[in-house]
Design an enzyme around this catalytic site. Structure first.
Site: not given
Length: 569
Positions: A41, A266, A276
């Site tokens: 994204e 992850r 983030k």
RNA sequence: AACCCGGUGGUGUAAUCGGUAACACAAGAGGUUUUGGUCCUCUCGUUCCAGGUUCAAGUCCUGGCCGGGUUACCA
């Protein structure tokens, strides 16, 4: 055909995802075709965690003779920006991967996606809900309580079609209604309780501008985008596991290509944060200098710090791919960095904390050049000449007036070797009025030129040095882990994860002295400062007239470890 | 609390899809060495627990325990 080759192949075990892909290929699924995608994204910069996904997706495509697309998942115009689109591409290229002409955007598919939504409505599988966001949340139920159907759930197809059209036309207010899938309000999987498919956002999209005022949600857009691109294996992280039933449901409602979603764990690293949100907070609050701060796990930070992309790829290979949500020791990352740099990096001499040494028996005004090996790891790297004269600098930490037991370096009356130069003996310690050591008067043995004594005598220590006048000044920045704690996020109650920030993560040394050849090192070049670590000129702050070097990673330091151990008792 | 997913040395992975625990990192000990680097050797596991199936289980079954994810009109 050769047996050994077959054995070698058998030894290389496949991770569970590659196993699935291999099985699918063997079974002729999708005609044996393999296609993956990396779907960032564009609302933030890439970090080492993304590198894992990038290596996985592009790696699998390459290994199975398939393709990997780059697709920006730009379905939320309020948080996404063009700036990130460019940066992300730069970072992926730097990491060493290429998507050829397959650069896509979910926004490319908005029209098709909209058509799919209409299809769903026509089938009675989706409806426009006019409840408020609060009402939707409340009627969704909880983890233990089933949800209750919306009063608008049974609107007719015609009504839904009309309402959805008006949503698209901008005749509805933001938040006044959404398009929802009609699945099961009592499902134990919250994602199946009539998930929102489209919402109204009267925001300008970085690519489609004001063409749209309704935008598909991730769940709606992702699987269909995968389908449109002919993706065969859609790899994502564990938190989407619960979304897979929805991913499948959406796809199965339409007669289109059916990709498969597979989730993996992850990457988590010790002594840093990866989310983030937290990264953004560190940047915004000025705890770091920016997204490219060398202490950050961002790809830009690592690139600036001098991490070789090959090492990052190697790292991703070593950590493997599983469904276990673990934490990888950052020492493993540092190890692969050193491993790579040890092989390919030219050695240089540099003194970070200079202490003057005067060779009292070396003729004044005289100078010479000594031959130094560029890389003991690689004879082809050859040698170079380094200037030497009566006055030198050595590392302050390489001298101790009262040396402890295992200290092998310079001390009063002791002889050591100056690397590639001569044996020297400390004869006198020069101090200022307050007792600080300001210089050392030493004698050198002319017979030991190059570093070997003809009489066969040995010295315990070899230290690095630099000529006092024929050397250049520089600023050098040393880094430690950004967080002192192994797991910064684990905080005692009432504490903040930022409390774990390591105050010594950046140490700036001014007045360092480097051998002259370092003055014209090009940006992006990497060297080893002997005994100190691997360094690179700072691509941001270094100028020909004001050199700034960054330490990529320190050398392993057994002496430091011994001291630490001793110091703790 | 409900559902989903996991659980192999300190850490991350492996074990030819039932055959007797391997690799790397870290840590520690030692050797080599003109970088206290590199390199080499050695040490460090009752495979979460308890049952069961089997000649044989880290691998299969059952039940626990522990950990992660999920209750955005974020992705």
């Amino acid at each position: 055909m050769p047996a050994e080759e077959k054995d070698e192949e058998a030894l290389r075990s496949l991770d569970f995802i590659r196993q699935i892909v291999a099985d699918d290929v063997a079974a002729g699924k999708h005609g044996g075709r393999v296609q993956t995608r990396f779907p960032p994204e564009p609302n933030g910069y890439l970090h080492i965690g993304h590198a894992k996904s990038i290596c996985l997706n592009f790696g699998i495509a390459r290994e199975f003779g398939g393709l990997c697309n780059l697709r920006f998942d730009d379905t939320n115009p309020v948080v996404e920006e063009e700036e990130y689109v460019k940066a992300i591409q730069e970072d992926i290229r730097w990491l060493g991967f290429d998507w050829d002409d397959r650069l896509f955007y979910a926004s490319d598919y908005f029209e098709t996606l909209h058509g799919y939504a209409v299809d769903l409505i026509r089938q009675g599988k989706a409806y426009v809900d006019s409840q408020s966001p609060e009402e939707i949340r409340e009627t969704r139920g909880s983890l233990t309580r089933p949800g209750t159907p919306s009063p608008f759930r049974d609107r007719t197809v015609e009504e839904n079609l009309d309402l959805f059209a008006r949503m698209r036309e901008g005749k509805m207010e933001e938040g006044s209604c959404v398009l929802r899938a009609k699945i099961d309000m009592a499902s134990p999987n919250m994602n199946l309780r009539d998930p929102v498919l489209y919402r109204i956002k009267k925001a300008t999209h970085h690519r489609t501008g004001d063409t749209w005022c309704i935008y598909p949600t991730y769940d709606f857009a992702h699987g269909y985008s995968d389908s449109i691109e002919g993706i065969t294996h859609s790899l994502c992280t564990l938190e989407f596991e619960n979304h897979r039933p929805l991913y499948d449901w959406l796809l199965q409602q339409l007669p289109i290509h059916q990709p498969r979603q597979i989730e993996f764990a992850r990457l988590n690293l010790t002594h840093t944060v990866m989310s983030k949100r937290k990264l953004l907070e560190l940047v915004k609050d000025g705890h770091v200098s920016g997204w490219d701060d060398p202490r950050l796990p961002t790809l830009r930070g690592m690139r600036r710090r001098g991490y070789p992309p090959e090492a990052l790829r190697r790292f991703c290979e070593i950590i493997g791919v599983t469904k276990f949500d673990g934490v990888t020791d950052i020492a493993l990352l540092e190890h692969v960095i050193r491993e790579q740099l040890n092989e390919e990096t030219p050695r240089r001499l540099a003194v970070l904390d200079p202490l003057k040494v005067i060779l009292t028996n070396y003729p004044e005004g005289e100078h010479e050049e000594l031959e130094c090996i560029n890389n003991p790891q690689n004879p082809d790297a050859g040698t170079r000449k380094v200037p030497f004269s009566r006055e030198l600098y050595i590392e302050r930490s390489d001298f101790l007036e009262a040396p402890p037991k295992k200290f092998f370096r310079l001390a009063p009356g002791r002889e050591v070797r100056l690397r590639y130069a001569y044996f020297i003996t400390c004869q006198n310690v020069v101090k200022d009025s307050s007792g600080n050591v300001v210089a050392l008067e030493c004698t050198y043995d002319p017979a030991t030129r190059g570093g070997d004594a003809p009489d066969g005598r040995k010295v315990k220590g070899t230290i690095h040095w630099v000529d006092a006048t024929a050397s250049v000044e520089a600023e050098v920045r040393l880094f430690e882990h950004l967080f002192a704690a192994e797991k910064p996020e684990e905080v005692p109650d009432g504490g903040d994860w930022k409390d774990n920030l390591n105050p010594a993560s950046l140490v700036v040394r001014h007045g360092c002295r480097l051998e002259p050849s370092l003055a014209d090192l090009a940006a992006g070049e990497r060297v080893q400062f002997e005994r100190l670590g691997y360094f690179t000129p700072d691509p941001v702050d270094s100028r020909p007239d004001r050199l700034v070097f960054l330490r990529t990673v320190a050398l392993k330091d057994k002496w430091a470890r011994m001291q630490k151990k001793g110091g703790r008792g």
